[in-house]
Design a protein around this motif. Structure first.
Motif, PDB file in Angstrom:
ATOM      1  N   VAL A   8       6.057  -6.125   6.685  1.00 62.01           N
ATOM      2  CA  VAL A   8       7.228  -6.050   5.805  1.00 62.01           C
ATOM      3  C   VAL A   8       6.890  -5.422   4.460  1.00 62.01           C
ATOM      4  CG1 VAL A   8       8.282  -8.057   6.898  1.00 62.01           C
ATOM      5  CG2 VAL A   8       6.893  -8.377   4.843  1.00 62.01           C
ATOM      6  N   ALA A   9       5.599  -5.331   4.118  1.00 62.76           N
ATOM      7  CA  ALA A   9       5.205  -4.710   2.845  1.00 62.76           C
ATOM      8  C   ALA A   9       5.679  -3.263   2.756  1.00 62.76           C
ATOM      9  CB  ALA A   9       3.691  -4.773   2.672  1.00 62.76           C
ATOM     10  N   TYR A  10       5.913  -2.622   3.899  1.00 63.39           N
ATOM     11  CA  TYR A  10       6.292  -1.210   3.924  1.00 63.39           C
ATOM     12  C   TYR A  10       7.805  -0.998   4.048  1.00 63.39           C
ATOM     13  CZ  TYR A  10       1.318  -0.427   4.815  1.00 63.39           C
ATOM     14  OH  TYR A  10      -0.050  -0.405   4.723  1.00 63.39           O
ATOM     15  N   ASP A  11       8.578  -2.085   4.108  1.00 61.87           N
ATOM     16  CA  ASP A  11      10.009  -1.960   4.393  1.00 61.87           C
ATOM     17  C   ASP A  11      10.738  -1.036   3.422  1.00 61.87           C
ATOM     18  OD1 ASP A  11       9.830  -3.511   6.588  1.00 61.87           O
ATOM     19  OD2 ASP A  11      11.016  -5.194   5.830  1.00 61.87           O
ATOM     20  N   ASP A  12      10.435  -1.131   2.138  1.00 61.35           N
ATOM     21  CA  ASP A  12      11.155  -0.353   1.124  1.00 61.35           C
ATOM     22  C   ASP A  12      10.347   0.831   0.589  1.00 61.35           C
ATOM     23  OD1 ASP A  12      13.180  -2.328   1.252  1.00 61.35           O
ATOM     24  OD2 ASP A  12      12.063  -3.583  -0.138  1.00 61.35           O
ATOM     25  N   VAL A  13       9.185   1.098   1.208  1.00 58.57           N
ATOM     26  CA  VAL A  13       8.267   2.104   0.661  1.00 58.57           C
ATOM     27  C   VAL A  13       8.542   3.474   1.274  1.00 58.57           C
ATOM     28  CG1 VAL A  13       5.843   2.756   0.374  1.00 58.57           C
ATOM     29  CG2 VAL A  13       6.511   0.337   0.318  1.00 58.57           C
ATOM     30  N   PRO A  14       8.776   4.507   0.453  1.00 56.32           N
ATOM     31  CA  PRO A  14       8.935   5.856   0.986  1.00 56.32           C
ATOM     32  C   PRO A  14       7.682   6.311   1.737  1.00 56.32           C
ATOM     33  CG  PRO A  14       9.641   5.758  -1.306  1.00 56.32           C
ATOM     34  CD  PRO A  14       8.959   4.459  -1.012  1.00 56.32           C
ATOM     35  N   PHE A  15       7.870   7.193   2.692  1.00 50.02           N
ATOM     36  CA  PHE A  15       6.791   7.663   3.556  1.00 50.02           C
ATOM     37  C   PHE A  15       5.589   8.140   2.740  1.00 50.02           C
ATOM     38  CE2 PHE A  15       4.616  11.050   5.873  1.00 50.02           C
ATOM     39  CZ  PHE A  15       4.420  10.491   7.112  1.00 50.02           C
ATOM     40  N   GLU A  16       5.850   8.912   1.687  1.00 49.09           N
ATOM     41  CA  GLU A  16       4.761   9.533   0.931  1.00 49.09           C
ATOM     42  C   GLU A  16       3.964   8.532   0.090  1.00 49.09           C
ATOM     43  OE1 GLU A  16       8.668  10.285  -1.338  1.00 49.09           O
ATOM     44  OE2 GLU A  16       7.935  10.224   0.739  1.00 49.09           O
ATOM     45  N   TYR A  17       4.486   7.311  -0.093  1.00 42.85           N
ATOM     46  CA  TYR A  17       3.771   6.300  -0.882  1.00 42.85           C
ATOM     47  C   TYR A  17       3.182   5.187  -0.018  1.00 42.85           C
ATOM     48  CZ  TYR A  17       5.815   8.568  -4.943  1.00 42.85           C
ATOM     49  OH  TYR A  17       6.163   9.483  -5.894  1.00 42.85           O
ATOM     50  N   MET A  18       3.218   5.350   1.307  1.00 41.95           N
ATOM     51  CA  MET A  18       2.677   4.315   2.182  1.00 41.95           C
ATOM     52  C   MET A  18       1.179   4.116   1.982  1.00 41.95           C
ATOM     53  SD  MET A  18       4.706   4.602   5.797  1.00 41.95           S
ATOM     54  CE  MET A  18       6.397   3.995   5.936  1.00 41.95           C
ATOM     55  N   SER A  19       0.463   5.194   1.675  1.00 46.87           N
ATOM     56  CA  SER A  19      -0.982   5.054   1.442  1.00 46.87           C
ATOM     57  C   SER A  19      -1.243   4.202   0.197  1.00 46.87           C
ATOM     58  CB  SER A  19      -1.629   6.433   1.282  1.00 46.87           C
ATOM     59  OG  SER A  19      -1.045   7.150   0.215  1.00 46.87           O
ATOM     60  N   HIS A  20      -0.373   4.292  -0.811  1.00 50.49           N
ATOM     61  CA  HIS A  20      -0.523   3.451  -2.002  1.00 50.49           C
ATOM     62  C   HIS A  20      -0.243   1.985  -1.659  1.00 50.49           C
ATOM     63  CE1 HIS A  20      -0.938   6.581  -5.165  1.00 50.49           C
ATOM     64  NE2 HIS A  20      -0.304   7.325  -4.275  1.00 50.49           N
ATOM     65  N   ALA A  21       0.752   1.754  -0.802  1.00 51.72           N
ATOM     66  CA  ALA A  21       1.037   0.384  -0.373  1.00 51.72           C
ATOM     67  C   ALA A  21      -0.148  -0.202   0.383  1.00 51.72           C
ATOM     68  CB  ALA A  21       2.289   0.354   0.499  1.00 51.72           C
ATOM     69  N   SER A  22      -0.815   0.624   1.206  1.00 49.11           N
ATOM     70  CA  SER A  22      -2.006   0.155   1.925  1.00 49.11           C
ATOM     71  C   SER A  22      -3.117  -0.210   0.951  1.00 49.11           C
ATOM     72  CB  SER A  22      -2.499   1.238   2.893  1.00 49.11           C
ATOM     73  OG  SER A  22      -1.546   1.502   3.891  1.00 49.11           O
ATOM     74  N   ALA A  23      -3.306   0.631  -0.074  1.00 46.24           N
ATOM     75  CA  ALA A  23      -4.349   0.339  -1.072  1.00 46.24           C
ATOM     76  C   ALA A  23      -4.044  -0.954  -1.814  1.00 46.24           C
ATOM     77  CB  ALA A  23      -4.464   1.505  -2.056  1.00 46.24           C
ATOM     78  N   ILE A  24      -2.783  -1.142  -2.194  1.00 45.25           N
ATOM     79  CA  ILE A  24      -2.391  -2.348  -2.922  1.00 45.25           C
ATOM     80  C   ILE A  24      -2.656  -3.594  -2.087  1.00 45.25           C
ATOM     81  CG2 ILE A  24      -0.393  -3.652  -3.762  1.00 45.25           C
ATOM     82  CD1 ILE A  24       0.724  -0.957  -4.778  1.00 45.25           C
ATOM     83  N   THR A  25      -2.196  -3.593  -0.835  1.00 45.87           N
ATOM     84  CA  THR A  25      -2.360  -4.786  -0.004  1.00 45.87           C
ATOM     85  C   THR A  25      -3.831  -5.070   0.278  1.00 45.87           C
ATOM     86  OG1 THR A  25      -1.987  -3.420   1.983  1.00 45.87           O
ATOM     87  CG2 THR A  25      -0.086  -4.597   1.073  1.00 45.87           C
ATOM     88  N   ARG A  26      -4.621  -4.008   0.437  1.00 48.93           N
ATOM     89  CA  ARG A  26      -6.046  -4.211   0.688  1.00 48.93           C
ATOM     90  C   ARG A  26      -6.742  -4.778  -0.556  1.00 48.93           C
ATOM     91  NH1 ARG A  26      -9.232  -5.257   4.871  1.00 48.93           N
ATOM     92  NH2 ARG A  26     -11.373  -4.756   4.387  1.00 48.93           N
ATOM     93  N   ILE A  27      -6.388  -4.266  -1.721  1.00 47.85           N
ATOM     94  CA  ILE A  27      -7.011  -4.737  -2.963  1.00 47.85           C
ATOM     95  C   ILE A  27      -6.660  -6.200  -3.236  1.00 47.85           C
ATOM     96  CG2 ILE A  27      -6.945  -4.498  -5.485  1.00 47.85           C
ATOM     97  CD1 ILE A  27      -6.765  -1.444  -5.027  1.00 47.85           C
ATOM     98  N   VAL A  28      -5.376  -6.565  -3.086  1.00 48.77           N
ATOM     99  CA  VAL A  28      -4.999  -7.956  -3.377  1.00 48.77           C
ATOM    100  C   VAL A  28      -5.642  -8.914  -2.380  1.00 48.77           C
ATOM    101  CG1 VAL A  28      -2.835  -7.347  -4.533  1.00 48.77           C
ATOM    102  CG2 VAL A  28      -2.815  -7.811  -2.087  1.00 48.77           C
ATOM    103  N   GLN A  29      -5.820  -8.478  -1.123  1.00 49.66           N
ATOM    104  CA  GLN A  29      -6.529  -9.312  -0.156  1.00 49.66           C
ATOM    105  C   GLN A  29      -7.964  -9.578  -0.610  1.00 49.66           C
ATOM    106  OE1 GLN A  29      -5.262  -7.087   3.675  1.00 49.66           O
ATOM    107  NE2 GLN A  29      -6.239  -8.950   4.362  1.00 49.66           N
ATOM    108  N   GLN A  30      -8.640  -8.515  -1.035  1.00 43.40           N
ATOM    109  CA  GLN A  30     -10.027  -8.668  -1.452  1.00 43.40           C
ATOM    110  C   GLN A  30     -10.154  -9.531  -2.701  1.00 43.40           C
ATOM    111  OE1 GLN A  30     -10.925  -4.425  -1.583  1.00 43.40           O
ATOM    112  NE2 GLN A  30     -12.250  -4.628   0.192  1.00 43.40           N
ATOM    113  N   LEU A  31      -9.236  -9.340  -3.653  1.00 40.51           N
ATOM    114  CA  LEU A  31      -9.270 -10.166  -4.858  1.00 40.51           C
ATOM    115  C   LEU A  31      -8.952 -11.622  -4.525  1.00 40.51           C
ATOM    116  CD1 LEU A  31      -7.578  -7.819  -7.490  1.00 40.51           C
ATOM    117  CD2 LEU A  31     -10.010  -8.385  -7.269  1.00 40.51           C
ATOM    118  N   GLY A  32      -7.987 -11.837  -3.655  1.00 45.06           N
ATOM    119  CA  GLY A  32      -7.674 -13.197  -3.234  1.00 45.06           C
ATOM    120  C   GLY A  32      -8.861 -13.864  -2.564  1.00 45.06           C
ATOM    121  N   GLY A  33      -9.564 -13.077  -1.726  1.00 44.22           N
ATOM    122  CA  GLY A  33     -10.753 -13.612  -1.074  1.00 44.22           C
ATOM    123  C   GLY A  33     -11.842 -13.969  -2.067  1.00 44.22           C
ATOM    124  N   ALA A  34     -12.040 -13.107  -3.070  1.00 44.74           N
ATOM    125  CA  ALA A  34     -13.077 -13.367  -4.076  1.00 44.74           C
ATOM    126  C   ALA A  34     -12.739 -14.598  -4.909  1.00 44.74           C
ATOM    127  CB  ALA A  34     -13.246 -12.140  -4.969  1.00 44.74           C
TER     128      ALA A  34
END
Length: 470
Positions: free
Chosen positions: A388-414
């Motif tokens: 659902v993180a990608y529901d409102d994200v334009p196609f060209e910004y999906m890579s930024h959404a992937s970076a955001i979700t990956r970063i927050v996961q890693q920070l949450g883990g730390a």
């Protein structure tokens, strides 16, 4: 919203999925295989454990700092070329690690490995989301996450085989044939999209990179070392954590100013799908990372098991997570992301609470059942949020959404791991060693409860399809 979903035939789509899975399993297997072999590396290089730990630490830091560059690289070179470059870098790094002549060389080559692996996982997520419709994203992510579920199952077994019958070099060489197969498949079956990206790419946000790279490295290093002797009172831990936090705050201000031109477009947080899913994934990352940190320690310290034996005890959790992938697509289609996530959190709470009351005499069969249930819940936890993180994200910004979700996961883990480690330190008692683990497991329960509350703000069943019809 512009998109290019489901443009491939059924056969080519299967090839696409297998190609991504083959490449993505290499860094996931590597983490678990090398973790089993740390003691062997201490003997092989005649180095202290504090130095050998950098074989793992350097790799994990490289995984983290590579993530922000994926969006720019995909925009500049295209998804196929970036994937091949990242996987090729990982294979080269693996080969170099096997040829390392001393521990310093091994650490340096592990960083090369980590940069390649750090780019593969968010890029896999982006390519997967860009090639399917919104209705099929959950099923696609379930397929893509199979390597993540297989890693904890296969990694310890392969590591044990290597250490029993082969030399330490094969801890790294085992990645090479899988990586080469992944490269061949990528050349054959990934669509070359460089011509579509060439006119759209942005120049690299150099200043943003100079802020975000030390921010992630400092925060993750500082938090991951907070449970070592001295904790936050140690100068290296305190300085890196504070420095990382300052750089991270500075990056946020810079990225807000740069907007769509930032190395990671944090203005996407204005989209409800990104903000809610990211907050949930912060806690979900904490749940996953703290579990991976705490459970092996529970079996080794409290029950006195070896590293390899503890790894085998954790197999039921991996099996549960793997089985969950088989049902998650249908469950989310029927119940929606909100109910699916909430139920997964309840399962995980029910399976984690018994560990908070257990001790060294608790029956192993009972713990195995709880681990299976916990793994099953964990298998349902991340995928609906990621989808659902990608529901409102334009196609060209999906890579930024992937970076955001990956970063927050890693920070949450730390953050989660640091809190758990501090709790173990504060409540350590030689007369009652189980007490410290009880407190630590309650921290995981609280993280899971927070994620359950956030899950209630995810889209309800039918919300996505209704939006699509509008």
């Amino acid at each position: 919203m512009s998109s290019q979903p489901d443009t491939q035939s059924s056969r080519s789509f299967v090839r696409f999925v297998v190609t991504l899975m083959t490449g993505a399993i290499t860094p996931i297997l590597d983490s678990t295989i090398v973790a089993v072999g740390m003691k062997t590396l201490v003997s092989a290089f005649n180095a202290p454990i504090a130095t050998i730990q950098w074989v793992s630490t350097g790799y994990l830091l490289a995984l983290a700092v590579a993530v922000p560059f994926v969006s720019w690289a995909q925009s500049r070179f295209g998804g196929k070329r970036t994937w091949i470059a990242a996987l090729g870098l990982f294979v080269v790094g693996s080969t170099l690690c096997a040829c390392a002549w001393n521990v310093g060389a091994l650490i340096a080559f592990r960083v090369i490995q980590g940069i390649g692996g750090g780019m593969l996982l968010p890029l896999m997520q982006t390519l997967a989301m860009q090639n399917v419709s919104a209705e099929r994203r959950t099923a696609m992510l379930a397929n893509m996450s199979l390597p993540i579920a297989l890693g904890p199952i296969l990694g310890p077994v392969l590591g044990g085989i290597v250490l029993n019958w082969l030399t330490w070099h094969w801890l790294f060489l085992i990645n090479v044939p899988i990586g080469i197969l992944g490269l061949v498949l990528a050349f054959l079956y990934l669509r070359d999209d460089a011509h579509q990206q060439a006119a759209e790419h942005e120049p690299l946000d150099v200043f943003g990179a100079l802020l975000l790279t030390p921010a992630l490295a400092g925060l993750i290093y500082g938090l991951s070392k907070s449970y070592d002797t001295g904790g936050f009172s140690r100068m290296d831990v305190l300085v890196t954590t504070i420095g990382g936090a300052v750089c991270f705050c500075a990056f946020i201000l810079w990225a807000l100013h740069r907007g769509n031109h930032a190395i990671v477009n944090i203005r996407l947080f204005r989209l409800r799908s990104v903000s809610v899913a990211s907050l949930g994934m912060f806690f979900a990352g904490g749940i996953s990372f703290t579990g991976n940190f705490l459970l092996p320690m529970y079996f080794q310290v409290l029950r006195g098991d070896s590293v390899l034996k503890a790894a085998f005890f954790l197999i039921p959790q991996g099996v549960g997570a793997l089985l969950a992938r088989l049902f998650i697509g249908q469950l989310v289609d029927r119940l929606g992301a909100r109910v699916s996530c909430f139920l997964s959190m309840m399962l995980m709470i029910a399976a984690t609470v018994p560990f908070a009351f257990s001790d060294s005499y608790t029956e192993l069969w009972f713990l195995g059942v709880m681990l299976f249930i916990r793994g099953f819940g964990q298998g349902f936890m991340l995928i609906p949020m990621m989808s659902v993180a990608y529901d409102d994200v334009p196609f060209e910004y999906m890579s930024h959404a992937s970076a955001i979700t990956r970063i927050v996961q890693q920070l949450g883990g730390a953050v989660g791991t640091a809190i758990v480690a501090v709790m173990i330190t504060l409540h350590a008692d030689s007369r009652n060693p189980a007490q410290a683990f009880d407190w630590a497991f309650w921290v995981i329960v609280m993280f899971t409860a927070a994620a359950a509350v956030i899950a209630l703000f995810l889209p309800a069943a039918g919300a996505r399809s209704a939006k699509g019809e509008e």
